[in-house]
Write an enzyme that holds these catalytic residues in place. Sequence first.
Site: not given
Ligand SMILES: [Zn+2]
Length: 290
Positions: A50, A110, A165, A48, A155
């Site tokens: 953020t 993340e 992302d 991911h 993601h």
């Molecule tokens: Zn994400």
Amino acid sequence: MSAHRKSGLVYGALLSLVGLAGCQHGPSINWGHLSRNQDSRVQFIVVHATEIDFPTSLQVLTRGDVSSHYLVDRDGTIYGLVPESRRAWHAGPSYWEGATPLNPSSIGIEIVSVPTGMPEATEAGFPEAQITAVERLVADIAQRHEVRPDRIVGHGEVQPEGRTDPGRLFPWQRLIAKGLVPTTDPRLVEQFTQDFQNHGLPDLNWVQSRLSLQGYQVPCTGDLDPPTRRVLSVFQGRYRQSLITGEPDVETLAILAALTSPGGRRVLSPTEGWRDFQPDPPLHSHCPSR
Ligand SMILES: [Zn+2]
């Protein structure tokens, strides 16, 4: 981490020791006949970004209503937020290669993608220290849990409805160079490019069938409907980052064709160079290709 949380962890560790000694809580279990038929619960790694700065990311992921196993700051510091043995809430309604949802079977990483003090969702590159940390973290998780290269995903790829992302600035080529994720042979992409230029582009049934074969959840409508366009856009965000409009152009479809053709996926091995990579058992498409 608060003092209260720390003391809670110490208390938990003590309880575990007591449990090992077989004194308290639960039935006595004979662990003397472990089955050889098992593997890690962790089958996927979801990457991911953020899209908010570090202090806000930490706040949201520890005190908001979502979480991830790891948070990688822009200076390369890796924060562990959820133990790998437990489920983090990072992927929502998600799908990859027939598996859904992915939170129970994945590790979420993340990556802070907005410099402190900058507005939310600012599109900024990822600093070297941060990418080096991500490479090492992904390599370590993949090795310990034997996560397959095709199951290390962004993601947006697993939740294209509303997520993009880690975005088109994330340097997937760094993970390719470390042998962590697959790519395709540029000569094969060139062959398909020539073929499509000479004979025309394949139709949308073919596009959806190949996207499904690659692992995405895509409708089998034969139309360039909004969900299909979103999947094409996240595919481009990973494999063809210069243009992510979701338009099925020659270059996009040549890459998709190469990745999903026999012998079209390869992974870099540090000792053997490029080697053919095919998921085992083979993946199949949920959309018919007419
Ligand atoms: Zn994400």
